[in-house]
Design an enzyme around this catalytic site. Structure first.
Site, PDB file in Angstrom:
ATOM      1  CG  HIS A  18      81.707  52.888  35.656  1.00 32.84           C
ATOM      2  ND1 HIS A  18      81.259  53.819  36.944  1.00 32.84           N
ATOM      3  CD2 HIS A  18      82.609  53.483  35.029  1.00 32.84           C
ATOM      4  CE1 HIS A  18      82.066  54.916  36.424  1.00 32.84           C
ATOM      5  NE2 HIS A  18      83.027  54.835  35.629  1.00 32.84           N
ATOM      6  CG  HIS A  21      78.664  56.347  34.086  1.00 34.87           C
ATOM      7  ND1 HIS A  21      79.617  55.093  33.595  1.00 34.87           N
ATOM      8  CD2 HIS A  21      79.398  57.143  33.754  1.00 34.87           C
ATOM      9  CE1 HIS A  21      80.567  55.294  33.338  1.00 34.87           C
ATOM     10  NE2 HIS A  21      80.669  56.827  33.304  1.00 34.87           N
ATOM     11  CB  CYS A 126      95.952  65.907  29.865  1.00 34.16           C
ATOM     12  SG  CYS A 126      95.292  64.383  30.732  1.00 34.16           S
ATOM     13  CB  CYS A 129      91.796  66.344  31.245  1.00 34.36           C
ATOM     14  SG  CYS A 129      92.366  65.524  32.554  1.00 34.36           S
ATOM     15  CB  CYS A 143      97.303  64.918  33.842  1.00 34.52           C
ATOM     16  SG  CYS A 143      95.769  64.953  34.168  1.00 34.52           S
ATOM     17  CG  HIS A 146      94.023  61.151  33.119  1.00 34.53           C
ATOM     18  ND1 HIS A 146      93.272  62.365  33.172  1.00 34.53           N
ATOM     19  CD2 HIS A 146      92.864  60.103  32.774  1.00 34.53           C
ATOM     20  CE1 HIS A 146      92.265  62.139  32.741  1.00 34.53           C
ATOM     21  NE2 HIS A 146      91.996  60.934  32.464  1.00 34.53           N
ATOM     22  CE  LYS A 300      87.416  58.360  39.603  1.00 36.48           C
ATOM     23  NZ  LYS A 300      87.937  59.390  38.934  1.00 36.48           N
ATOM     24  CE  LYS A 303      87.686  48.443  29.652  1.00 35.43           C
ATOM     25  NZ  LYS A 303      87.259  48.876  28.205  1.00 35.43           N
TER      26      LYS A 303
END
Length: 653
Positions: A18, A21, A126, A129, A143, A146, A300, A303
């Site tokens: 995405h 990246h 987690c 992670c 976490c 997440h 942020k 998906k």
């Protein structure tokens, strides 16, 4: 020759690529190009991270084996980068046999040194992670990345004595202030080291829980922790350990290098990796360069939220170089930045279409009209010329310095100072007036000053906009030759004001940066939808041979103004259209397209006064936005331009 080695993170293949990246990879590609332009031996590495719990779960969900799954996603990354013009030198996968062997050699070296031991540990694990968290690290029991509640797991594992290197790492960061940059992330790592004792790192997973990974060389019942595996790629890609002592091998040639990461993986790169290298008695990387997130509506990308931006679609819709420029200019490296179609259009239209594109269009058109498309002689510079030259000198030098400091957005802003100054210089010097008054020598000095400064800006833009930079250099009669990149060549670009050759032919026009409009749904999706064709219904049918009556109030709505044509050229996408830059007495010239190509040569119209309907809504004509209408008179198949002897911007009543 000095070497430069830049790496992206190896991207985790539990999801498709995405914008995040793409941004990191664009920055790496830009930095590699910049250091190549500086005459350095530059190398870029990217790749995919393919082991761990999340891969196993994603593969199972897709009904595939882990290997089948990672092969498919990794192939998408490998296919995307060339489409985005990214020229990496190597693409590494953590499933590559050579990488696996290097990880095992790395583990064995640290184990033999006594810095890996076997023990029992209970912690909050987690899966997202793929790591254990301490109670102190959790936020309200969740976490921090997440926001999910980790599973408490107690098991026997192998541990790296990371705590042994806490004091060393803290002192190393203090002694090397630019080791982690920007400074905010250096301070964040120091805070991690100062706020609590650095714990030893669990570096294994029992095969009873996870088999998809690299076996520990000293215990086949365990596989390597994914971060210990992934981080080693930066040296395994250079042929370590096989060529560790080979002076001519890639490892000795390029290591230590530079890392480029997003802020969410600061701890593994800022703490795990340097301590791992220290334990293995290997050189520490030069810099860790950390950038922020791309936000969509202040959120942020995720998906699950459905706000992930496809970089290939964005590049197709807005143009690859324009997309690259936006990303490099919009994000202040280290901080978060907002992505939207409106932001791209605003930035591209202001910086590329109005500033840089307009500059090239008007200067090349005037040079074609007044000097037959050949580079004029320098002439004797006056104070205005010297002022522009000094501004360009300083901007070019600052651009290079800021780029070396990873301040790319500020570097581009700095380089735009002479671009804006050149547009103002054209307006003040008024080449069309100099031509009319017969001041040919001064006219040549003005255009030569502009052309030389334009070349320097165009050449320095190559790392950011490779294709557009090459095209601009070609238009200026000085084609890009990457084989000539050298430190001396860059120094010459920074200090010399003579690069073009007097009398050499250059382009007569330029239309590299058309103005952008909001993309249609079809442009964004690549799909078309069936729609009804609606017939226009006129408000009043005119009498035969005549047009409908209008009220005087309707006439008063027209904003008719006198304009001066500053630049004229053939529309790049339409034979019947000409494209003009017209001065209407506003801050910037307007771009106007007119279907009069069959009646006029564009070079004959430069400097002409015309009458313009200035309050028509902008309209896109074959890809270019037209911001008004030039009025003409038609007679016996001929065509004349309406004109008025009044200053530019004068209203017609």
């Amino acid at each position: 020759m000095q070497s430069f080695y830049i790496t992206t993170p190896i991207y985790y293949v539990n999801a498709r690529p995405h914008l995040g990246h793409a941004y990191t990879t664009f920055v790496a590609d830009t930095l590699k190009r910049f250091h190549r332009m500086c005459g350095e031996d530059a190398r870029m590495l990217t790749g995919t991270d393919e082991h761990g719990d999340k891969i196993v779960k994603a593969a199972a969900k897709a009904g595939k084996t882990p290997q089948e799954f990672v092969d498919g996603i990794s192939a998408e990354y490998q296919a995307l980068w060339p489409k985005l013009g990214i020229e990496h030198d190597q693409f590494i996968r953590t499933t590559d046999p050579a990488h696996k062997a290097a990880v095992q050699a790395f583990l064995q070296r640290i184990y033999d040194k006594g810095d890996i031991y076997f023990g029992e540990y209970g912690g909050h694990y987690c899966t997202g992670c793929e790591r254990f968290y301490t109670e102190k690290e959790l936020e309200n029991g969740l976490c921090p990345q997440h926001l999910t509640r980790p599973e408490y797991i107690s098991e026997k594992n192998y541990f790296f004595r990371m705590s042994k290197y806490q004091g060393w790492l803290k002192q190393y960061i203090l002694d090397n202030p630019d080791f982690i940059r920007p400074e905010r992330y250096r301070n964040e790592v120091l805070a991690m080291l100062e706020n609590g004792v650095l714990e030893d790192l669990c570096i294994s997973r029992p095969k009873t829980r996870l088999e998809w990974g690299i076996e520990l060389p000293f215990d086949r019942n365990y596989v390597c922790y994914v971060w210990f595996d992934a981080l080693t790629n930066y040296i395994s890609a250079l042929g370590w350990p096989d060529n560790e002592q080979d002076e001519k091998g890639n490892y000795r040639r390029y290591w230590p290098g530079e890392h480029l990461v997003a802020k969410d993986i600061l701890k593994p790169h800022g703490i795990f990796w340097p301590t791992m290298l220290k334990a293995a008695d290997l050189p520490i990387y030069r810099h860790l360069n950390v950038h922020g997130y791309w936000l969509v509506k202040d959120t942020k990308m995720s998906k699950s939220l459905g706000n992930v931006v496809d970089p290939q679609v964005a590049a197709n819709v807005f143009g690859l170089d324009a997309f690259r420029y936006f990303l490099m200019r919009e994000m202040n490296f280290g901080s978060d930045a907002s992505f939207s179609e409106e932001a791209i259009i605003t930035r591209v239209n202001a910086d590329l279409a109005n500033d840089l594109g307009n500059l090239f269009s008007r200067v090349l058109s005037m040079n074609a009209k007044y000097f037959g498309g050949k580079v004029p002689a320098h002439g004797v510079p006056d104070e205005a010329d010297e002022e522009l030259n000094r501004l360009t000198d300083n901007a070019c030098a600052n651009y290079v310095q800021l780029f070396r400091q990873m301040r790319c957005s500020q570097a581009l802003d700095c380089l735009w100072e002479p671009v804006r100054a050149m547009n103002k210089y054209v307006d003040v010097q008024a080449p069309w007036t100099l031509a009319k008054e017969g001041k040919t020598e001064r006219l040549g000095a003005v255009l030569r000053t502009l052309l030389e400064a334009m070349y320097r800006v165009a050449a320095l833009l190559w790392p950011v906009m490779p294709s557009s930079s090459a095209a601009m250099q070609e238009q200026l009669g000085h084609p890009l030759d990457e084989k000539r990149f050298s430190a001396a060549k860059l120094d010459d670009l920074l200090v010399s004001r003579t690069h073009l050759r007097t009398g050499e032919p250059i382009a007569a026009k330029s239309a590299l940066f058309p103005r952008l409009e909001m993309p249609t749904k079809e442009e964004k999706t690549g799909k078309t939808e069936k729609g009804e064709n609606k017939k226009a219904t006129p408000a009043q049918q005119p009498q035969p041979g005549a047009k409908a009556f209008i009220e005087f109030a309707d006439f008063e709505k027209l904003d008719l103004r006198v304009g001066i044509i500053l630049a004229a050229e053939q529309h790049p996408n339409a034979d019947k259209l000409l494209r003009f830059d017209v001065d209407l007495g506003e801050d910037r010239p307007r771009q106007i397209c007119s279907g009069i190509a069959a009646h006029f040569k564009p070079e004959d119209l430069i400097g002409k006064k015309v009458v313009v309907v200035a309050n028509l809504p902008p309209r896109k004509l074959r890809g270019l936005e037209s911001q008004g209408m030039i009025l003409t008179a038609e007679w016996d198949g001929g065509l004349s331009l309406l004109s008025a002897e009044a200053p530019a911007g004068s209203s017609i009543r």
